[in-house]
Design a protein around this motif. Structure first.
Motif, PDB file in Angstrom:
ATOM      1  N   GLY A 220      19.272  -0.584  -5.104  1.00  0.00           N
ATOM      2  CA  GLY A 220      19.794   0.266  -4.200  1.00  0.00           C
ATOM      3  C   GLY A 220      18.944   1.281  -3.654  1.00  0.00           C
ATOM      4  O   GLY A 220      17.893   0.910  -3.239  1.00  0.00           O
TER       5      GLY A 220
ATOM      6  N   ASN B 293       0.832  -1.199  -0.069  1.00  0.00           N
ATOM      7  CA  ASN B 293       0.137   0.015  -0.047  1.00  0.00           C
ATOM      8  C   ASN B 293       0.791   1.231   0.123  1.00  0.00           C
ATOM      9  O   ASN B 293       0.425   2.227   0.277  1.00  0.00           O
ATOM     10  CB  ASN B 293      -1.165   0.014   1.047  1.00  0.00           C
ATOM     11  N   SER B 294       2.279   1.172  -0.291  1.00  0.00           N
ATOM     12  CA  SER B 294       2.948   2.158  -0.425  1.00  0.00           C
ATOM     13  C   SER B 294       4.320   1.785  -0.996  1.00  0.00           C
ATOM     14  O   SER B 294       4.634   0.479  -1.191  1.00  0.00           O
ATOM     15  CB  SER B 294       3.412   2.666   1.114  1.00  0.00           C
TER      16      SER B 294
ATOM     17  N   ASN C 201       7.663  -8.455  -0.777  1.00  0.00           N
ATOM     18  CA  ASN C 201       8.292  -7.129  -0.607  1.00  0.00           C
ATOM     19  C   ASN C 201       8.225  -6.150   0.556  1.00  0.00           C
ATOM     20  O   ASN C 201       9.003  -5.418   0.854  1.00  0.00           O
ATOM     21  CB  ASN C 201       7.505  -6.214  -1.712  1.00  0.00           C
TER      22      ASN C 201
ATOM     23  N   SER D  39      -1.216  -4.943   3.261  1.00  0.00           N
ATOM     24  CA  SER D  39      -0.525  -4.363   4.268  1.00  0.00           C
ATOM     25  C   SER D  39      -1.174  -4.868   5.544  1.00  0.00           C
ATOM     26  O   SER D  39      -2.178  -5.713   5.501  1.00  0.00           O
ATOM     27  CB  SER D  39      -0.402  -2.851   4.380  1.00  0.00           C
TER      28      SER D  39
ATOM     29  N   THR E 144      11.288   6.267  -1.069  1.00  0.00           N
ATOM     30  CA  THR E 144      10.245   5.466  -0.294  1.00  0.00           C
ATOM     31  C   THR E 144      10.073   6.291   0.980  1.00  0.00           C
ATOM     32  O   THR E 144      10.927   6.647   1.529  1.00  0.00           O
ATOM     33  CB  THR E 144       9.923   4.195  -0.694  1.00  0.00           C
TER      34      THR E 144
ATOM     35  N   ILE F 200       7.809   0.928  -2.850  1.00  0.00           N
ATOM     36  CA  ILE F 200       8.264  -0.102  -4.058  1.00  0.00           C
ATOM     37  C   ILE F 200       6.885  -1.044  -4.296  1.00  0.00           C
ATOM     38  O   ILE F 200       6.650  -1.286  -5.428  1.00  0.00           O
ATOM     39  CB  ILE F 200       9.338  -0.835  -3.514  1.00  0.00           C
TER      40      ILE F 200
ATOM     41  N   LYS G 102      18.088  -9.475   4.625  1.00  0.00           N
ATOM     42  CA  LYS G 102      18.280  -9.533   3.204  1.00  0.00           C
ATOM     43  C   LYS G 102      19.276 -10.484   2.767  1.00  0.00           C
ATOM     44  O   LYS G 102      19.157 -11.078   1.759  1.00  0.00           O
ATOM     45  CB  LYS G 102      18.742  -8.036   2.721  1.00  0.00           C
TER      46      LYS G 102
ATOM     47  N   VAL H  43      16.002   3.816  -3.409  1.00  0.00           N
ATOM     48  CA  VAL H  43      14.661   4.291  -3.931  1.00  0.00           C
ATOM     49  C   VAL H  43      14.071   4.954  -3.058  1.00  0.00           C
ATOM     50  O   VAL H  43      13.828   4.828  -1.812  1.00  0.00           O
ATOM     51  CB  VAL H  43      13.896   2.953  -4.153  1.00  0.00           C
TER      52      VAL H  43
ATOM     53  N   TYR I 243      18.700  -5.732   9.282  1.00  0.00           N
ATOM     54  CA  TYR I 243      18.295  -5.545   7.821  1.00  0.00           C
ATOM     55  C   TYR I 243      19.217  -6.379   7.242  1.00  0.00           C
ATOM     56  O   TYR I 243      18.892  -7.000   6.029  1.00  0.00           O
ATOM     57  CB  TYR I 243      18.257  -4.191   7.637  1.00  0.00           C
TER      58      TYR I 243
ATOM     59  N   ASP J 271      -0.976  -9.430   8.538  1.00  0.00           N
ATOM     60  CA  ASP J 271       0.112  -8.760   9.123  1.00  0.00           C
ATOM     61  C   ASP J 271       1.402  -9.810   8.764  1.00  0.00           C
ATOM     62  O   ASP J 271       1.474 -10.911   9.342  1.00  0.00           O
ATOM     63  CB  ASP J 271       0.140  -8.666  10.530  1.00  0.00           C
ATOM     64  N   MET J 272       2.459  -9.171   7.990  1.00  0.00           N
ATOM     65  CA  MET J 272       3.413 -10.159   7.713  1.00  0.00           C
ATOM     66  C   MET J 272       4.411 -10.486   8.651  1.00  0.00           C
ATOM     67  O   MET J 272       5.237 -11.217   8.498  1.00  0.00           O
ATOM     68  CB  MET J 272       4.326  -9.508   6.393  1.00  0.00           C
TER      69      MET J 272
HETATM   70  P1  NAD Z   1       7.856   1.482   2.439  1.00  0.00           P
HETATM   71  O1  NAD Z   1       7.954   1.814   3.828  1.00  0.00           O
HETATM   72  O2  NAD Z   1       7.265   2.465   1.607  1.00  0.00           O
HETATM   73  O3  NAD Z   1       6.977   0.233   2.233  1.00  0.00           O
HETATM   74  C1  NAD Z   1       6.734  -0.994   3.039  1.00  0.00           C
HETATM   75  C2  NAD Z   1       5.554  -1.721   2.660  1.00  0.00           C
HETATM   76  O4  NAD Z   1       5.448  -2.572   3.598  1.00  0.00           O
HETATM   77  C3  NAD Z   1       4.266  -0.899   3.281  1.00  0.00           C
HETATM   78  O5  NAD Z   1       3.445  -1.046   2.342  1.00  0.00           O
HETATM   79  C4  NAD Z   1       3.954  -1.201   4.269  1.00  0.00           C
HETATM   80  O6  NAD Z   1       2.585  -1.119   4.984  1.00  0.00           O
HETATM   81  C5  NAD Z   1       4.251  -2.852   4.436  1.00  0.00           C
HETATM   82  N1  NAD Z   1       4.474  -3.342   5.756  1.00  0.00           N
HETATM   83  C6  NAD Z   1       5.187  -2.925   6.857  1.00  0.00           C
HETATM   84  N2  NAD Z   1       5.206  -3.965   7.659  1.00  0.00           N
HETATM   85  C7  NAD Z   1       3.996  -4.927   7.512  1.00  0.00           C
HETATM   86  C8  NAD Z   1       3.475  -5.922   8.033  1.00  0.00           C
HETATM   87  N3  NAD Z   1       3.894  -6.241   9.188  1.00  0.00           N
HETATM   88  N4  NAD Z   1       2.780  -6.535   7.308  1.00  0.00           N
HETATM   89  C9  NAD Z   1       2.287  -6.365   6.014  1.00  0.00           C
HETATM   90  N5  NAD Z   1       3.095  -5.120   5.330  1.00  0.00           N
HETATM   91  C10 NAD Z   1       3.849  -4.502   6.087  1.00  0.00           C
HETATM   92  O7  NAD Z   1       9.170   0.709   1.897  1.00  0.00           O
HETATM   93  P2  NAD Z   1       9.839   0.494   0.496  1.00  0.00           P
HETATM   94  O8  NAD Z   1      11.090   1.299   0.636  1.00  0.00           O
HETATM   95  O9  NAD Z   1       8.856   0.451  -0.412  1.00  0.00           O
HETATM   96  O10 NAD Z   1      10.418  -0.918   0.845  1.00  0.00           O
HETATM   97  C11 NAD Z   1       9.830  -1.978   0.337  1.00  0.00           C
HETATM   98  C12 NAD Z   1      10.752  -3.069   0.199  1.00  0.00           C
HETATM   99  O11 NAD Z   1      11.990  -2.833  -0.646  1.00  0.00           O
HETATM  100  C13 NAD Z   1      11.385  -3.722   1.543  1.00  0.00           C
HETATM  101  O12 NAD Z   1      11.532  -4.970   1.687  1.00  0.00           O
HETATM  102  C14 NAD Z   1      12.741  -2.856   1.541  1.00  0.00           C
HETATM  103  O13 NAD Z   1      13.693  -3.535   2.477  1.00  0.00           O
HETATM  104  C15 NAD Z   1      13.142  -3.064   0.167  1.00  0.00           C
HETATM  105  N6  NAD Z   1      14.015  -2.209  -0.390  1.00  0.00           N
HETATM  106  C16 NAD Z   1      13.849  -0.881  -0.464  1.00  0.00           C
HETATM  107  C17 NAD Z   1      14.827   0.030  -0.761  1.00  0.00           C
HETATM  108  C18 NAD Z   1      14.609   1.623  -0.889  1.00  0.00           C
HETATM  109  O14 NAD Z   1      15.680   2.297  -0.985  1.00  0.00           O
HETATM  110  N7  NAD Z   1      13.252   1.942  -0.733  1.00  0.00           N
HETATM  111  C19 NAD Z   1      16.074  -0.471  -1.185  1.00  0.00           C
HETATM  112  C20 NAD Z   1      16.448  -1.570  -1.140  1.00  0.00           C
HETATM  113  C21 NAD Z   1      15.286  -2.706  -0.843  1.00  0.00           C
END
Ligand code: NAD
Length: 261
Positions: free
Chosen positions: A187, A14-15, A91, A36, A191, A17, A160, A189, A156, A64-65
């Motif tokens: 890398g 819901n947010s 994700n 989410s 967000t 990536i 990962k 992003v 983290y 809830d993941m």
């Molecule tokens: P974000 O915080 O925007 O999104 C995270 C998402 O996970 C949200 O939709 C949130 O509601 C959901 N979430 C959190 N806890 C949860 C739970 N208990 N149950 C269900 N959903 C849950 O973060 P993002 O940056 O979009 O990250 C998404 C993925 O990409 C993550 O796994 C993150 O590690 C990975 N990632 C992000 C980046 C970056 O730069 N943003 C880089 C590398 C990897």
């Protein structure tokens, strides 16, 4: 083969990536379950909006993941509502930044549960459905931190690296079927997850916001540009295409050159 007509489950979408991936898959004709842990009217409106934009079935499923059973139920519920699960994108992820000797144990447990164990549970639930259809794609959103490390991110980085390892195992266990498992290693992003790290990092290094972005966040990203959520969605779609049918058990870095350093 494209994603058109396929059913995708994207955890934590819901947010950020996950939402970008969900939108991109729907744009290319997939039916998508967005997820989410919340259950707000906006979550369901978000799904309805994407469905309307792209003319596919898009539903929001609360789960809830951090809870293994809930992760499994997300998959079975998506199959009930959308007919099957062909594409699983793991994700959901959270972050916490602290020195290891000050790292709260509860945060460690939550990061391992959400960023790693949820993918074990969803994959275990999805593989029988994919086998039944004779086709499936598992895409795990790892990170450059699945291949390298940074200080203050012990949980983290552990989660990962763990998901990269699990991806290889899933690929080996499905190698003779039309099912692949790969990990995307983004890398930075921009967000909400990254945005939330900026204040802590500003405090940690005593820097202003712009300096944190340029010299800390993008310090290891040679392109000096954030990757985009659309690029993540496009990479998932590529991994679901026929061209990628022999790509399995590996990682694709989308990191502006970070891991080339
Ligand atoms: P974000 O915080 O925007 O999104 C995270 C998402 O996970 C949200 O939709 C949130 O509601 C959901 N979430 C959190 N806890 C949860 C739970 N208990 N149950 C269900 N959903 C849950 O973060 P993002 O940056 O979009 O990250 C998404 C993925 O990409 C993550 O796994 C993150 O590690 C990975 N990632 C992000 C980046 C970056 O730069 N943003 C880089 C590398 C990897």
């Amino acid at each position: 083969m494209s994603v058109e007509g396929k059913v995708a489950v994207v955890t934590g979408s819901n947010s950020g990536i996950g939402l970008g991936i969900a939108r991109e898959l729907a744009r290319r004709g997939a039916h998508v379950a967005i997820n989410s842990f919340t259950d707000n009217p906006e979550d369901h409106e978000l799904a309805a909006g994407i469905a309307e934009d792209h003319g596919t079935n898009v539903v929001y499923i609360q789960a809830d993941m951090s809870q293994g059973e809930a992760a499994r139920t997300l998959v079975t519920r998506a199959a009930e509502v959308l007919g099957s699960v062909d594409i699983l994108v793991n994700n959901a992820g959270i972050q916490h930044v602290a020195k290891i000797d000050e790292f709260p144990a509860g945060k460690w447990d939550a990061i391992l549960a959400i960023n790693l164990s949820s993918a074990f549970h969803t994959t275990a639930a999805a593989l029988p459905l994919m086998r039944h259809k004779g086709w499936g794609r598992v895409v795990n959103i790892a990170s450059a931190h699945g291949l390298t490390a940074s200080p203050f991110k012990s949980a983290y980085v552990a989660a990962k690296h763990g998901i990269v390892g699990m991806t290889k195992v899933v690929a080996l266990e499905t190698a003779e079927e039309d099912i692949t498992a790969n990990a995307i290693c983004p890398g930075y992003v921009l967000t909400p997850l990254v945005e939330a790290q900026i204040p802590d990092t500003m405090k940690e290094y005593g820097m202003d916001r712009e300096t944190v972005i340029r010299d800390v966040l993008l310090q290891r990203q040679p392109s000096k540009e954030f990757a985009t959520v659309q690029q993540m969605g496009g990479t998932v779609a590529f991994l679901c295409s026929d061209d990628a049918a022999q790509i399995t058990g590996t990682t694709i870095s989308v990191d502006g050159g970070w891991t080339a350093l």
